[in-house]
Design a protein around this motif. Structure first.
Motif, PDB file in Angstrom:
ATOM      1  N   GLU A  43       0.574  -0.915  -0.456  1.00 56.18           N
ATOM      2  CA  GLU A  43       0.070   0.288  -0.286  1.00 56.18           C
ATOM      3  C   GLU A  43       0.736   0.502   0.264  1.00 56.18           C
ATOM      4  OE1 GLU A  43      -3.359   2.457   3.093  1.00 56.18           O
ATOM      5  OE2 GLU A  43      -2.623   0.142   3.044  1.00 56.18           O
ATOM      6  N   ARG A  44       0.280   2.023  -1.556  1.00 58.05           N
ATOM      7  CA  ARG A  44       1.618   2.868  -1.088  1.00 58.05           C
ATOM      8  C   ARG A  44       1.140   4.605  -0.174  1.00 58.05           C
ATOM      9  NH1 ARG A  44       6.177   3.353  -4.559  1.00 58.05           N
ATOM     10  NH2 ARG A  44       4.506   1.736  -5.960  1.00 58.05           N
ATOM     11  N   PRO A  45       0.410   4.807  -0.255  1.00 59.93           N
ATOM     12  CA  PRO A  45      -0.468   5.856   0.424  1.00 59.93           C
ATOM     13  C   PRO A  45       0.641   6.337   2.466  1.00 59.93           C
ATOM     14  CG  PRO A  45      -2.243   4.647  -0.057  1.00 59.93           C
ATOM     15  CD  PRO A  45      -0.813   3.869  -0.652  1.00 59.93           C
ATOM     16  N   ALA A  46       0.097   4.923   2.570  1.00 62.98           N
ATOM     17  CA  ALA A  46       0.837   5.056   4.221  1.00 62.98           C
ATOM     18  C   ALA A  46       2.482   5.199   4.293  1.00 62.98           C
ATOM     19  CB  ALA A  46       0.762   3.140   4.316  1.00 62.98           C
ATOM     20  N   LEU A  47       2.967   5.326   3.016  1.00 56.37           N
ATOM     21  CA  LEU A  47       5.041   5.705   3.058  1.00 56.37           C
ATOM     22  C   LEU A  47       5.080   7.088   3.480  1.00 56.37           C
ATOM     23  CD1 LEU A  47       5.850   3.775  -0.435  1.00 56.37           C
ATOM     24  CD2 LEU A  47       5.803   3.299   1.780  1.00 56.37           C
ATOM     25  N   SER A  48       3.699   8.139   3.521  1.00 54.87           N
ATOM     26  CA  SER A  48       3.890   9.376   3.850  1.00 54.87           C
ATOM     27  C   SER A  48       3.381   9.806   5.371  1.00 54.87           C
ATOM     28  CB  SER A  48       3.574  10.312   2.512  1.00 54.87           C
ATOM     29  OG  SER A  48       2.129  10.139   2.147  1.00 54.87           O
ATOM     30  N   LYS A  49       3.290   8.645   5.632  1.00 50.62           N
ATOM     31  CA  LYS A  49       2.139   8.774   7.052  1.00 50.62           C
ATOM     32  C   LYS A  49       2.755   7.769   8.076  1.00 50.62           C
ATOM     33  CE  LYS A  49      -1.535   9.107   4.285  1.00 50.62           C
ATOM     34  NZ  LYS A  49      -1.894   8.342   3.259  1.00 50.62           N
ATOM     35  N   GLU A  50       1.640   6.515   8.488  1.00 53.00           N
ATOM     36  CA  GLU A  50       2.452   5.505   9.379  1.00 53.00           C
ATOM     37  C   GLU A  50       3.418   5.114   9.256  1.00 53.00           C
ATOM     38  OE1 GLU A  50      -2.556   4.897   8.287  1.00 53.00           O
ATOM     39  OE2 GLU A  50      -0.911   5.226   7.372  1.00 53.00           O
ATOM     40  N   PHE A  51       3.967   4.333   7.818  1.00 54.40           N
ATOM     41  CA  PHE A  51       5.015   3.591   7.345  1.00 54.40           C
ATOM     42  C   PHE A  51       6.133   4.859   7.586  1.00 54.40           C
ATOM     43  CE2 PHE A  51       8.138   2.134   4.745  1.00 54.40           C
ATOM     44  CZ  PHE A  51       8.179   0.770   5.555  1.00 54.40           C
ATOM     45  N   LEU A  52       6.263   6.192   7.505  1.00 55.76           N
ATOM     46  CA  LEU A  52       7.224   6.819   7.825  1.00 55.76           C
ATOM     47  C   LEU A  52       7.053   7.483   9.134  1.00 55.76           C
ATOM     48  CD1 LEU A  52       8.946   8.881   6.530  1.00 55.76           C
ATOM     49  CD2 LEU A  52       7.519  10.510   5.694  1.00 55.76           C
ATOM     50  N   ALA A  53       6.370   7.331  10.242  1.00 53.32           N
ATOM     51  CA  ALA A  53       6.657   7.738  11.347  1.00 53.32           C
ATOM     52  C   ALA A  53       6.789   6.571  12.089  1.00 53.32           C
ATOM     53  CB  ALA A  53       5.184   8.284  12.057  1.00 53.32           C
ATOM     54  N   GLY A  54       7.048   5.595  11.014  1.00 51.41           N
ATOM     55  CA  GLY A  54       7.586   3.961  11.939  1.00 51.41           C
ATOM     56  C   GLY A  54       6.251   3.167  13.353  1.00 51.41           C
ATOM     57  N   GLU A  55       5.548   4.186  12.356  1.00 51.88           N
ATOM     58  CA  GLU A  55       3.748   3.358  13.549  1.00 51.88           C
ATOM     59  C   GLU A  55       3.352   1.989  13.345  1.00 51.88           C
ATOM     60  OE1 GLU A  55       1.271   6.850  13.306  1.00 51.88           O
ATOM     61  OE2 GLU A  55       2.706   8.073  14.472  1.00 51.88           O
ATOM     62  N   ARG A  56       3.631   2.011  11.578  1.00 52.13           N
ATOM     63  CA  ARG A  56       2.919   0.761  10.777  1.00 52.13           C
ATOM     64  C   ARG A  56       4.264  -0.133   9.703  1.00 52.13           C
ATOM     65  NH1 ARG A  56      -1.234   1.047   6.600  1.00 52.13           N
ATOM     66  NH2 ARG A  56      -1.002  -0.950   5.695  1.00 52.13           N
ATOM     67  N   GLU A  57       5.348  -1.576  10.401  1.00 54.40           N
ATOM     68  CA  GLU A  57       6.086  -1.378   9.878  1.00 54.40           C
ATOM     69  C   GLU A  57       5.111  -3.219   8.097  1.00 54.40           C
ATOM     70  OE1 GLU A  57       8.594  -0.816   9.445  1.00 54.40           O
ATOM     71  OE2 GLU A  57       8.482   0.254  11.430  1.00 54.40           O
ATOM     72  N   ARG A  58       3.925  -3.332   8.279  1.00 57.00           N
ATOM     73  CA  ARG A  58       3.516  -4.353   7.838  1.00 57.00           C
ATOM     74  C   ARG A  58       2.298  -3.196   6.554  1.00 57.00           C
ATOM     75  NH1 ARG A  58       3.578  -9.850   8.302  1.00 57.00           N
ATOM     76  NH2 ARG A  58       3.463  -9.449   6.446  1.00 57.00           N
ATOM     77  N   ILE A  59       2.763  -3.569   5.336  1.00 57.01           N
ATOM     78  CA  ILE A  59       1.765  -2.793   4.149  1.00 57.01           C
ATOM     79  C   ILE A  59       1.729  -3.102   3.211  1.00 57.01           C
ATOM     80  CG2 ILE A  59       2.394   0.156   5.365  1.00 57.01           C
ATOM     81  CD1 ILE A  59       4.908  -0.708   3.086  1.00 57.01           C
ATOM     82  N   GLU A  60       2.106  -4.689   2.820  1.00 56.72           N
ATOM     83  CA  GLU A  60       1.648  -5.657   2.011  1.00 56.72           C
ATOM     84  C   GLU A  60       0.377  -5.664   2.043  1.00 56.72           C
ATOM     85  OE1 GLU A  60       3.342  -6.515   4.535  1.00 56.72           O
ATOM     86  OE2 GLU A  60       5.286  -6.644   3.920  1.00 56.72           O
ATOM     87  N   LEU A  61       0.325  -5.460   0.791  1.00 58.82           N
ATOM     88  CA  LEU A  61      -1.770  -5.499   0.703  1.00 58.82           C
ATOM     89  C   LEU A  61      -2.804  -7.247   0.929  1.00 58.82           C
ATOM     90  CD1 LEU A  61      -2.369  -3.967  -3.227  1.00 58.82           C
ATOM     91  CD2 LEU A  61      -2.652  -2.866  -0.833  1.00 58.82           C
ATOM     92  N   ARG A  62      -1.146  -7.604   0.621  1.00 58.90           N
ATOM     93  CA  ARG A  62      -2.044  -9.542   1.204  1.00 58.90           C
ATOM     94  C   ARG A  62      -1.243  -9.760   1.632  1.00 58.90           C
ATOM     95  NH1 ARG A  62      -7.679  -8.539  -0.113  1.00 58.90           N
ATOM     96  NH2 ARG A  62      -8.033  -7.761  -2.121  1.00 58.90           N
ATOM     97  N   PRO A  63      -1.935 -10.618   3.026  1.00 58.65           N
ATOM     98  CA  PRO A  63      -1.417 -11.288   3.902  1.00 58.65           C
ATOM     99  C   PRO A  63      -0.134 -12.602   2.750  1.00 58.65           C
ATOM    100  CG  PRO A  63      -3.305 -12.333   3.259  1.00 58.65           C
ATOM    101  CD  PRO A  63      -3.899 -10.757   2.854  1.00 58.65           C
ATOM    102  N   PRO A  64       0.379 -13.110   3.629  1.00 55.68           N
ATOM    103  CA  PRO A  64       1.556 -13.948   3.065  1.00 55.68           C
ATOM    104  C   PRO A  64       1.454 -15.414   2.855  1.00 55.68           C
ATOM    105  CG  PRO A  64       2.897 -13.386   5.313  1.00 55.68           C
ATOM    106  CD  PRO A  64       1.188 -12.618   5.173  1.00 55.68           C
ATOM    107  N   GLY A  65       1.400 -15.755   1.718  1.00 57.58           N
ATOM    108  CA  GLY A  65       0.845 -17.177   0.889  1.00 57.58           C
ATOM    109  C   GLY A  65      -0.291 -16.419   0.902  1.00 57.58           C
ATOM    110  N   TYR A  66      -1.122 -15.473   0.732  1.00 57.59           N
ATOM    111  CA  TYR A  66      -2.320 -15.561  -0.475  1.00 57.59           C
ATOM    112  C   TYR A  66      -1.798 -15.674  -2.335  1.00 57.59           C
ATOM    113  CZ  TYR A  66      -5.865 -12.074  -2.297  1.00 57.59           C
ATOM    114  OH  TYR A  66      -7.174 -11.594  -3.062  1.00 57.59           O
TER     115      TYR A  66
END
Length: 285
Positions: A43-66
């Motif tokens: 998920e690209r929109p999180a890059l400038s928000k939660e991911f950038l702030a270190g509040e969220r590390e998992r940004i994959e669109l789907r879980p492993p194995g999907y």
């Protein structure tokens, strides 16, 4: 669908949704989803928000194995330089009945070389690098007050970084939200400590004795001291695989390009919109 195999070049949102939709609509042939990043679709929109702030590390669109569960073959870390339009695939890839180009867009950069500390933001790797800079810097200058620039300004202030937001327009997000809304946002940014330099363009970059960025000089003669600068002046479609048109790859209303069996979708596509009587690019979900 008469095709028995589909190659999708570009593992972003558009490419991954294309693969998922083929499966959900009953296509049971082979699907290859090829991306130049090592990460699975995210998920690209999180890059400038939660991911950038270190509040969220998992940004994959789907879980492993999907993807494995649905028989969608991910080919990651593979940068496609050329297409084989006759075989409807990328250079070295398997021949397919249909080829989808979903290479998205890339951040616009300033012309010419830039000193260390000048960044852009488009990929997860870009966000990780910017996150590291924000942890080590006290002064961030952002050139461009669109969505990316405005969102990074908010995130950086929440991390305690001094932020200067620079743009030629009179208020933030004026191009997309209008000046009235932009004025309200400007008041909020100032209330949260963002130094707004609106109506001012970048003239040149100053560097210290070791060659690192030290300040931005604006066209009005003012100087913005900074340790890091983010260039957030928009994105350009990554259309070079099919002609390099700066306006994107032109398609009909169903995503078909001028080449038989070759389609385009997402940020890279300029698709015909019957309701508008024009071809347009749409850069959002």
């Amino acid at each position: 669908v008469s095709a028995r195999s589909v190659v999708i070049v570009g593992a972003g949102l558009a490419g991954s949704r294309c693969a998922e939709t083929l499966r959900s609509e009953g296509f049971d042939g082979r699907i290859l989803l090829v991306g130049d990043e090592e990460r699975p679709p995210y998920e690209r929109p999180a890059l400038s928000k939660e991911f950038l702030a270190g509040e969220r590390e998992r940004i994959e669109l789907r879980p492993p194995g999907y993807w494995d569960e649905r028989g969608i073959e991910l080919v990651l870390g593979r940068r496609v330089e050329r297409l084989d339009l006759g075989r409807r695939t990328y250079e070295g890839g398997p021949a397919a009945d249909a080829l989808v180009i979903a290479t998205g867009a890339r951040a616009r950069a300033l012309p010419g070389p830039t000193p260390p500390g000048v960044l852009t933001l488009r990929t997860a790797a870009d966000a990780e690098r910017l996150r590291g800079e924000l942890a080590a810097t006290s002064r961030l200058a952002i050139v461009g007050a669109g969505f990316v620039g405005a969102e990074v300004a908010s995130t950086a202030r929440s991390l305690g970084v001094d932020v200067t937001l620079i743009d030629l327009t009179p208020v933030p997000l004026a191009r997309v939200l209008g000046e009235e809304t932009g004025r309200l946002l400007a008041e909020r940014y100032r209330a949260h400590g963002v130094d707004l330099r609106m109506g001012a363009g970048l003239s040149k970059m100053r560097t210290s004795a070791d060659g690192a960025l030290s300040a931005l000089e604006l066209a009005d003669g003012s100087v913005v001291p900074c340790d890091t600068a983010l260039i957030a002046i928009g994105a350009a479609p990554a259309s070079e695989l099919l002609g390099g048109d700066p306006g994107g790859i032109e398609t009909d209303a169903c995503g078909r390009s001028a080449h038989p069996g070759v389609f385009a979708c997402g940020d890279v596509a300029r698709s015909w919109r019957p309701s508008l009587g024009d071809s347009v690019r749409v850069e959002h979900w």
